[in-house]
Structures are given as C-alpha cells and as structure tokens.
Write an enzyme that holds these catalytic residues in place. Structure first.
Site, short mmCIF file in Angstrom:
data_model
loop_
_atom_site.label_atom_id
_atom_site.label_comp_id
_atom_site.label_asym_id
_atom_site.label_seq_id
_atom_site.Cartn_x
_atom_site.Cartn_y
_atom_site.Cartn_z
CD GLU A 132 37.20 35.91 33.09
OE1 GLU A 132 37.43 36.80 33.90
OE2 GLU A 132 38.16 35.44 32.21
CG HIS A 156 41.04 46.68 32.43
ND1 HIS A 156 42.21 46.68 31.78
CD2 HIS A 156 40.98 45.58 33.04
CE1 HIS A 156 42.80 45.93 32.12
NE2 HIS A 156 42.28 44.89 32.73
#
Length: 346
Positions: free
Chosen positions: A76, A145
């Site tokens: 990322e 998550h």
C-alpha cells in the site's frame, strides 16, 4: 398499435427507474469517468485481471487495458505513493485499498503527501486523487478488517471524506470525487455492494454528480432526528418504519459526506424535531456522532433540543470474530428503536 402508443406516452411521462446495486453503480461511475477523461486511471491490488477483489472494477481492464487499470504488488505504501506522485504530475488516479484497514500502511502518503500539499504549496499544487475501498465492519473478518475510518480521515484538513449509503450516493459521489481537484477519501461498505436500489433516468445520466458536502433528508419526520452515514442509514430507515407504527415520526438524515460536514441540514432538522440521535458503525470515542453532538451544542439548534442528544455506535472494543459477539458489537435496528424511545421518554 393503441397499446404501443400508450406505452410510448407512458414512457414519456414517467422516467423509468432501473434497479442497480451499489457495486454496479460504482463500476459504472468509474467506467464513465475513465471514458470521459483519459487522465483518469485505476490502480490497486487485483483491480485488473481478477476484476477486483469485490468485482467493483469488473470489465474495466478488458475495456481499458494495462495502461489505465493497473494491478499492483501488495504494498500500500508503494502504490499509494505512486498514485499521489501521478496526481502531482497531472494525472487523476483512483487508488483502491482492498480495505481501508490496509490504508494504515499508506497513511503517510494519504495525509502528509496528499492532504497537506495544496496548502503547503500555497495553492500551486493541486492533488486530484481518489482513495477508495470498503470501510467499516463486514462479516466474520475480525478486528483487523472491521474498523471504520470515517473519524480518522474526517479529522484531517485537506481531505474531503465521503461515505455513500445507496446506489445513487455511490454513483453521484464517486463521479464528483473523480472530478474534484482535491484528495477525496471514499469510504464504501462491503455489505452494501450487492444491495439493489432503484435509480431514475436523471441519476443514470452520464453527467449526474452529487455535491460533496451536502447531506440528504431520506425521510421526513417531526418527532426526532436520526443522523447516520453508510450502511447504518438503512438501519435508521428500518427503525423509523417500525417506530411509525407506534406513532413516532423519525426524520432520517443521510450525511453522505463526513468532511466537510453539512451541519446546516442537521441543524434545520433538529430545530424542527427537538430531538437528536446519531447512528454509526464506528467506535464511540472521538467519533462522527461525537462531532455532530458538539457542533449542535455550539450552534443555534441547541436551544431547540428538548432532551440530550444521544449516540448509537459500535462497541468500544476491537471487533470479535464470533458471529454472536460481532452482532452485539455493531448497532442493530433494535438498538436504534430502544434509544429513540429513551430519548423521547416513552
């Protein structure tokens, strides 16, 4: 032929609604903007050949090819940095995070590189970039998550932060975000992707955009204001339908945008109803609801309140994995109904 002429007349008078789920609304918005402006491109994990981890970019790689739809390695910080650099250089990237939880790998790029540059350059260097992906809790994916980042990114000047609920929100706001010359954090919800909504002809027009920073009253009511964003807007509408049977008329405000916050719409509603409940999936401390309560307290609507404003939020713990515990950790329709009755002293 009379039947046909009636059909033609009917189609002229009432714009036909089509059913589109949130996933397809996002897909169509990206497709139209990629077609409209060749500087727009999409990058992220699995966005190209696999059609997107959640199939939001389905068909785009086939149509636009490797130059415009780019699969990245699992880094990322790397691809968010590439995207921000591309925006500096005049392209208009859409940077997809597989979930916003993973944006923490890249938060330096989002905040220090993207959000602050326009100000630090005295307006010389715009940063036209959209960061998008699913935010908040999904189902059965545990603590790493399931976090909602609306409050985190909503805290930072230099960003616009958008949190759509339905297909109209998703379509109109994503198109607006891509056309905006500032960094936009676009918070989707995985559990909403497959949910269909009716879209009018007007909304399906290729130049339909929604204004960033404007909330929408989804349901008119006179007794209490429910303010929410993302998936919880649907919960508020469901709770309002139940409460209506008991004679309570809830006004439901869909924020649509977290930053800039449309305080005026909330104030107007609170001045009408005299009661306020905020509903969000994220944690309570320093959250979106906390900000709304503070802004109402500081503004002209405070004197209209007949009871304290109350927050309905996720529970203040990392998300548990067990389903029964997960259900108790996120706001449910019954929690909203219970809170409304408490505020109205029923």
């Amino acid at each position: 032929s009379h039947f046909l002429s009636c059909l033609v007349e009917f189609s002229k008078t009432s714009p036909a609604a089509v059913q589109v789920n949130v996933r397809d609304a996002l897909n169509q918005a990206m497709d139209e903007e990629l077609e409209r402006d060749e500087r727009v491109f999409l990058l992220g994990e699995e966005v190209a050949q696999y059609d997107g981890a959640y199939k939001v970019s389905r068909g785009l790689w086939k149509k636009y090819g490797d130059k415009r739809i780019i699969d990245t390695p699992i880094t990322e910080m790397g691809f968010a940095g590439i995207a921000v650099g591309a925006a500096f250089a005049g392209l208009r990237p859409i940077c997809e995070f597989m979930t916003w939880n993973f944006s923490m790998q890249a938060i330096d790029q989002v905040i220090n590189s993207a959000a602050k540059t326009y100000y630090m350059s005295a307006g010389a260097q715009p940063v036209p970039i959209v960061f998008r992906g699913p935010n908040g809790s999904s189902a059965g994916v545990a603590a790493q998550h399931s976090q909602c980042f609306a409050a985190w990114y909503g805290h930072c000047p230099g960003l616009k932060v958008v949190s759509p609920w339905n297909s109209e929100d998703a379509r109109g706001l994503l198109k607006a975000a891509i056309r905006d010359n500032n960094p936009v954090v676009f918070l989707e919800n995985e559990l909403m992707y497959g949910v269909p909504f009716d879209l009018s002809e007007e909304v399906m027009h290729k130049d339909f955009v929604l204004p960033i920073g404007k909330a929408k009253v989804e349901r008119q009511g006179t007794h209490i204001t429910l303010v929410s964003h993302s998936r919880c807007v649907g919960f508020c509408l469901d709770a309002a339908a139940v409460l209506a049977k008991e004679g309570v008329e809830c006004e439901v405000v869909n924020l649509r945008t977290i930053r800039p916050l449309d305080v005026e719409t909330i104030e107007a509603s609170v001045m009408k109803t005299g009661h306020l409940v905020t509903v969000e999936g994220g944690w309570p401390q320093y959250g979106v609801g906390a900000e709304i309560c503070a802004r109402i307290m500081e503004g002209p609507a405070f004197n209209y309140l007949d009871a304290p404003a109350v927050r309905v939020t996720g529970v203040d713990i990392p998300m548990p994995y067990a389903k029964i515990l997960e259900d108790h950790s996120v706001p449910q329709i019954k929690d909203i109904i219970f809170t409304v009755k408490k505020v109205l002293n029923m």
